[in-house]
Enzyme design. Sequence first.
Site, PDB file in Angstrom:
ATOM      1  N   ASN A  17     -12.693  -3.430   3.147  1.00  0.00           N
ATOM      2  CA  ASN A  17     -13.663  -2.340   3.153  1.00  0.00           C
ATOM      3  C   ASN A  17     -14.658  -2.599   2.034  1.00  0.00           C
ATOM      4  O   ASN A  17     -14.260  -2.913   0.907  1.00  0.00           O
ATOM      5  CB  ASN A  17     -12.958  -1.001   2.938  1.00  0.00           C
ATOM      6  CG  ASN A  17     -11.964  -0.710   4.047  1.00  0.00           C
ATOM      7  OD1 ASN A  17     -12.219  -0.997   5.207  1.00  0.00           O
ATOM      8  ND2 ASN A  17     -10.828  -0.129   3.683  1.00  0.00           N
ATOM      9  N   ASP A  22       0.857  -1.185   0.000  1.00  0.00           N
ATOM     10  CA  ASP A  22       0.000   0.000   0.000  1.00  0.00           C
ATOM     11  C   ASP A  22       0.898   1.241   0.000  1.00  0.00           C
ATOM     12  O   ASP A  22       1.850   1.327   0.774  1.00  0.00           O
ATOM     13  CB  ASP A  22      -0.905   0.005   1.240  1.00  0.00           C
ATOM     14  CG  ASP A  22      -2.054   0.989   1.110  1.00  0.00           C
ATOM     15  OD1 ASP A  22      -3.208   0.543   1.141  1.00  0.00           O
ATOM     16  OD2 ASP A  22      -1.787   2.207   0.975  1.00  0.00           O
ATOM     17  N   HIS A  58      -9.901  -6.229  -2.585  1.00  0.00           N
ATOM     18  CA  HIS A  58      -8.557  -6.425  -2.034  1.00  0.00           C
ATOM     19  C   HIS A  58      -8.675  -6.613  -0.527  1.00  0.00           C
ATOM     20  O   HIS A  58      -9.571  -6.054   0.106  1.00  0.00           O
ATOM     21  CB  HIS A  58      -7.642  -5.231  -2.349  1.00  0.00           C
ATOM     22  CG  HIS A  58      -8.231  -3.916  -1.971  1.00  0.00           C
ATOM     23  ND1 HIS A  58      -9.173  -3.268  -2.752  1.00  0.00           N
ATOM     24  CD2 HIS A  58      -8.050  -3.124  -0.878  1.00  0.00           C
ATOM     25  CE1 HIS A  58      -9.535  -2.144  -2.165  1.00  0.00           C
ATOM     26  NE2 HIS A  58      -8.873  -2.028  -1.014  1.00  0.00           N
ATOM     27  N   GLY A  86     -15.826   2.633   3.549  1.00  0.00           N
ATOM     28  CA  GLY A  86     -14.447   3.099   3.413  1.00  0.00           C
ATOM     29  C   GLY A  86     -13.731   2.602   2.168  1.00  0.00           C
ATOM     30  O   GLY A  86     -12.539   2.800   2.016  1.00  0.00           O
ATOM     31  N   GLN A  87     -14.467   1.936   1.259  1.00  0.00           N
ATOM     32  CA  GLN A  87     -13.805   1.436   0.044  1.00  0.00           C
ATOM     33  C   GLN A  87     -13.588   2.577  -0.932  1.00  0.00           C
ATOM     34  O   GLN A  87     -14.522   3.336  -1.238  1.00  0.00           O
ATOM     35  CB  GLN A  87     -14.650   0.336  -0.607  1.00  0.00           C
ATOM     36  CG  GLN A  87     -13.933  -0.328  -1.778  1.00  0.00           C
ATOM     37  CD  GLN A  87     -14.698  -1.521  -2.355  1.00  0.00           C
ATOM     38  OE1 GLN A  87     -15.826  -1.811  -1.958  1.00  0.00           O
ATOM     39  NE2 GLN A  87     -14.062  -2.211  -3.292  1.00  0.00           N
ATOM     40  N   HIS A  97      -6.677  -5.855   2.886  1.00  0.00           N
ATOM     41  CA  HIS A  97      -5.561  -5.168   3.541  1.00  0.00           C
ATOM     42  C   HIS A  97      -4.944  -6.161   4.523  1.00  0.00           C
ATOM     43  O   HIS A  97      -5.657  -6.753   5.345  1.00  0.00           O
ATOM     44  CB  HIS A  97      -6.050  -3.962   4.350  1.00  0.00           C
ATOM     45  CG  HIS A  97      -6.598  -2.854   3.515  1.00  0.00           C
ATOM     46  ND1 HIS A  97      -5.887  -1.703   3.255  1.00  0.00           N
ATOM     47  CD2 HIS A  97      -7.799  -2.708   2.897  1.00  0.00           C
ATOM     48  CE1 HIS A  97      -6.640  -0.891   2.500  1.00  0.00           C
ATOM     49  NE2 HIS A  97      -7.796  -1.481   2.281  1.00  0.00           N
TER      50      HIS A  97
END
Length: 115
Positions: free
Chosen positions: A82, A29, A95, A88-89, A97
């Site tokens: 998310n 990230d 994906h 919160g996406q 995290h």
Amino acid sequence: MDCMFCKIINKDSPAKIIFENDRVIIFKDYRPQADTHLLICPKKHYPTFLDTPPDELAYLHKVCGKLAEYLKIENGFRMTINNGPQGGQIVFHIHIHFLSWICDIGDKKIELELD
Ligand code: AMP
Ligand code: ZN
């Protein structure tokens, strides 16, 4: 398709890729929230968790487990998905995290034994 993670998968956009095979890619990230902050994505584009078939989610979970074992951080990692704008996406390519505060993976590539 205007998807940032598809661009990374297709090598049309740069990323610190630490592992990939024909099904999954793992990269760092670029705004890390932990000492190790990785994004685990299927190479196939599914926008959200709810769009992603269970066998694909199971594979992503398996990758996370192998990653934790490889890094020897079985006692200290977090996985987050998310889902949706109000969840919160921001990037609409599913994906996971993968975060840890007990190791810093650095920029090295790794090898994972996956079927
Ligand atoms: P989410 O809020 O779950 O959609 O997470 C998107 C994540 O992708 C955020 O943590 C961003 O920092 C990260 N991100 C977005 N674009 C890139 C990129 N090009 N390379 C690496 N990470 C990215
Ligand atoms: Zn995509």
